[in-house]
Design an enzyme around this catalytic site. Structure first.
Site, PDB file in Angstrom:
ATOM      1  CE  LYS A  92      -4.539  -1.540   1.722  1.00 32.61           C
ATOM      2  NZ  LYS A  92      -4.013  -2.788   1.960  1.00 32.61           N
ATOM      3  CD  GLU A 114     -11.402   5.535   1.803  1.00 35.56           C
ATOM      4  OE1 GLU A 114     -10.932   6.639   1.507  1.00 35.56           O
ATOM      5  OE2 GLU A 114     -10.530   4.407   1.278  1.00 35.56           O
ATOM      6  CB  SER A 380      -0.463  -8.345  -1.238  1.00 38.55           C
ATOM      7  OG  SER A 380      -1.226  -8.935  -0.583  1.00 38.55           O
TER       8      SER A 380
HETATM    9  C1  LIG Z   1      -5.215  -3.998   1.701  1.00 37.94           C
HETATM   10  C2  LIG Z   1      -4.582  -5.225   1.323  1.00 37.94           C
HETATM   11  C3  LIG Z   1      -4.915  -5.973   0.254  1.00 37.94           C
HETATM   12  C4  LIG Z   1      -6.174  -5.705  -0.582  1.00 37.94           C
HETATM   13  O1  LIG Z   1      -5.954  -4.407  -1.452  1.00 37.94           O
HETATM   14  P1  LIG Z   1      -5.837  -4.431  -2.866  1.00 37.94           P
HETATM   15  O2  LIG Z   1      -6.070  -2.903  -3.358  1.00 37.94           O
HETATM   16  O3  LIG Z   1      -6.952  -5.078  -3.493  1.00 37.94           O
HETATM   17  O4  LIG Z   1      -4.451  -4.763  -3.006  1.00 37.94           O
HETATM   18  C5  LIG Z   1      -4.400  -7.108  -0.237  1.00 37.94           C
HETATM   19  N1  LIG Z   1      -3.231  -7.532   0.653  1.00 37.94           N
HETATM   20  C6  LIG Z   1      -2.678  -7.044   1.785  1.00 37.94           C
HETATM   21  C7  LIG Z   1      -1.613  -7.252   2.426  1.00 37.94           C
HETATM   22  C8  LIG Z   1      -3.239  -5.549   2.111  1.00 37.94           C
HETATM   23  O5  LIG Z   1      -2.841  -4.869   3.072  1.00 37.94           O
END
Ligand SMILES: *Cc1c(COP(=O)(O)O)cnc(C)c1O
Length: 401
Positions: A92, A114, A380
């Site tokens: 993020k 938000e 992610s």
């Molecule tokens: C917030 C988050 C997501 C989901 O958000 P996307 O905008 O779909 O990428 C996925 N994985 C992690 C670790 C997150 O913190």
């Protein structure tokens, strides 16, 4: 990407999805952003500062790691793109670093955001501290109760967390409060949206800021496999920003299968799910036309996933289009299968993934990839934030079905 078949048109449409459906009073704010974002992103001084922060603050490039024991288990070649090693623990921050630099160039002094689970709020509070900008994060009162550590983190970073006390007191209500704030403060405030959602130009802006993920993947794959192109790229989708970043530089490479993994919760048709690509119908949410979980009257249905980051009733318009056009394949993974994938990666590779990320890992079963394939999974985020959940469901954290 101007020539990409998957870039939005001038009005922000990906096929029938996208656009900007906003109240009249928000028009000047969004229009200022729309007319300036591409020039600012292309500006050499922006790029220089953005690249330097990605390197020295976020910790990029993130490694592309060959997961040999996981590969042996699935009889294919698996690489993990380690976004979990980014500062703050997930992808993020790639977006918030870019948007804070954009806000400075627009002359903004005040940042609003938000947040649902608090991850985007923390990533925003982090870059506001870095740049010394005032930061106000709107969060549903119920979410504040459920996600206390992130509320503390944001406050420690100097942000003000304002509870949204209307409606269901969750993300949707926090979004309404943020929009209200932006309408009242059009001159000095930038609204940092955390995924590839919202009115044009946000989906394209956030996709471009996350595209560094696939830009690095191509270079790293060339070094490790003698080809810039994998056979599969797999990513989880809440709003879709990590997936957009992982797919971006492969969109126009038809040999690369793009796999988007949604949360099926208790099961796609259980009534407790967030599998928007299956359950959603075209509708308008957060200022864009996209697939949306809704009832017969067009009221948004409450989504469900054990994973807070995937618990969203829509998907970004790019992903709606990728699904519609057949460019991406969508897979839905249940809570239980995601928990099993958490245990599997932890024990096979010594990496504890975020619960969101575990959905992408759990899709390995269904890919049909073989020994000659090269599968890249976008890791992610890291699992630290989910430890309490993992303890609570310890009996489901097994590596067998
Ligand atoms: C917030 C988050 C997501 C989901 O958000 P996307 O905008 O779909 O990428 C996925 N994985 C992690 C670790 C997150 O913190």
């Amino acid at each position: 990407m101007a020539t990409s078949a998957f870039a939005p048109n001038a009005r922000g449409y990906y096929g029938q999805f996208g656009g900007a459906f906003i109240p009249e009073m928000l028009y000047p704010n969004v229009e200022e952003l729309r007319t300036q974002y591409l020039d600012i992103l292309a500006d050499p001084s922006f790029q220089q500062e953005y690249q330097q922060l990605l390197r020295d603050y976020v910790g990029r490039p993130t490694p592309l790691f060959e997961a040999k024991r996981l590969s042996a288990k699935y009889n294919t070649r698996i690489y993990l793109k380690r976004e979990d090693l980014c500062h703050t623990g997930a992808h993020k921050v790639n977006n918030t670093v870019g948007q804070i630099l954009l806000a400075q160039r627009l002359g903004k002094k005040r940042i609003i955001a938000e947040t649902g689970a608090g991850q985007h709020g923390v990533a925003t509070a982090t870059v506001c501290a870095l740049m010394g900008l005032e930061c106000i994060v709107y969060m549903g009162e119920i979410d504040m109760e459920r996600q206390k550590p992130n509320v503390y983190r944001m406050r420690l970073l100097g942000a003000e967390v304002r509870p949204a006390t209307s409606g269901s007191k969750t993300l949707k209500d926090a979004t309404n409060e943020a929009i209200r704030d932006w309408i009242s403060n059009p001159v000095d405030t930038h609204y940092i949206i955390g995924s590839v959602v919202g009115p044009h130009p946000y989906p394209d802006l956030v996709a471009r800021l996350q595209a560094v993920i696939s830009e690095e993947m191509r270079k790293q794959l060339l070094e490790k496999t003698d080809s810039e192109l994998p056979t599969h790229v797999v990513a989880c989708v809440g709003g879709g920003s990590n997936a957009a970043g992982a797919f971006y530089h492969f969109l126009d490479e038809p040999t690369v299968q793009l796999v988007a993994v949604e949360a099926a919760g208790h099961g796609v048709h259980s009534g407790h799910s967030a599998a928007t690509s299956v359950l959603g119908k075209p509708g308008i949410i957060h200022g864009s036309r996209t697939l949306l979980m809704q009832d017969e009257d067009g009221q948004i249905t409450e989504p469900y996933s054990l994973s807070a980051g995937l618990d969203y009733p829509g998907i970004g318009p790019l992903h709606a289009y990728l699904g519609d056009s057949g460019r991406a394949r969508f897979i839905a993974i249940t809570d239980d299968d995601a928990l099993r994938a958490v245990a599997e990666l932890s024990r096979l590779e010594g990496i504890i993934p975020a619960l969101e990320t575990a959905h992408a890992l759990a899709a390995l079963d269904q890919l049909g990839a073989g020994p000659d394939d090269v599968v890249v999974i976008n890791l992610s985020g890291r699992g630290d934030k989910d430890l309490e959940t993992y303890l609570k469901y310890a009996e489901k954290l097994t590596t067998s079905k």
